[in-house]
Design an enzyme around this catalytic site. Sequence first.
Site, short mmCIF file in Angstrom:
data_model
loop_
_atom_site.label_atom_id
_atom_site.label_comp_id
_atom_site.label_asym_id
_atom_site.label_seq_id
_atom_site.Cartn_x
_atom_site.Cartn_y
_atom_site.Cartn_z
N HIS A 119 -5.15 0.07 -0.41
CA HIS A 119 -4.91 -1.04 -1.49
C HIS A 119 -4.64 -0.31 -3.02
O HIS A 119 -4.05 0.84 -2.83
CB HIS A 119 -6.19 -1.75 -1.51
CG HIS A 119 -6.53 -2.51 -0.08
ND1 HIS A 119 -5.94 -3.42 0.42
CD2 HIS A 119 -7.26 -2.15 0.63
CE1 HIS A 119 -6.52 -3.68 1.72
NE2 HIS A 119 -7.29 -2.72 1.96
N ASP A 145 2.43 3.25 0.57
CA ASP A 145 2.45 3.95 -0.74
C ASP A 145 3.02 5.17 -1.10
O ASP A 145 3.39 5.83 -0.20
CB ASP A 145 0.98 4.10 -1.07
CG ASP A 145 0.13 2.77 -1.13
OD1 ASP A 145 0.67 1.91 -1.58
OD2 ASP A 145 -1.00 2.91 -0.49
N SER A 167 -9.09 2.62 8.65
CA SER A 167 -7.86 1.73 8.52
C SER A 167 -6.66 2.69 7.80
O SER A 167 -6.98 3.33 6.89
CB SER A 167 -8.24 0.52 7.47
OG SER A 167 -7.12 -0.28 7.03
#
Length: 255
Positions: free
Chosen positions: A68, A109, A199
Amino acid sequence: MLLLLLISSAFVLPWAGAGEIIGGNEVVPHSRPYMAYLKIQVTNNTGTFHSYCGGFLIRPDAVLSAAHLNVTVILGAHNIRVQEQSQQRIRVRNFVVHPNYDPDGHVNDILDTNATINANVQTITLPRHNEGVQVATECEVAGWGRTSLGNNRTNVMMEVVLKVQNDTLCLQQFRKYRRQSMICVGDENGTKGTCHGDSGGPLICNQKAHGIVSRRPSGLLFPAAFTRVSHFVPWIPQQLRRFALQELPASPSSQ
């Protein structure tokens, strides 16, 4: 959600969830030099807290994950609680969300500077576009997540071997399972698998990163649904070009 973390920017792919290594073994230190540990800082109405997940280096300036916002990438780590000389800590500069982002999924990312490639930090090859993996293929998953369905944590990287399963199992279990963009994986005995903490880590099949740790049924280890990397391969080079980055060197993913 797939997250493309470029060491000079960041990208996201749909549907990547939480994960931990359960029923696995400690890896030989630095035997998986493509692995990345992602420290995530989250701020909301109640304050600021930290989380973590995994990722993997696909080129010196790009990490693929399911992270995130506000991420620090740690490369070259084995024991994440120790300041090992092999570790490289890099901030993520930008995030790019895949157009098919699912709020039930996750991201990709790009990093703030290039990683230094050496014996402890190396890249992993991606599959070709829509390259498949046969059912019953044994694949490997590694990470620093929990080692049980409780709160047991590990400081060192763990690994587990899981088999590719027939999609029917996951279609029955998950409402949003999609054959094209997901891989059904797991241990039929239900004694090992992934969950919260890993994750974004890679599913390595035939020495390529075919999947990304995503979902499993609540309270169970089998079956699990992983993001299928090959489905998103055309999108990854497109995003690299947006940031004026070169194609993946010597990788079939850029073909």
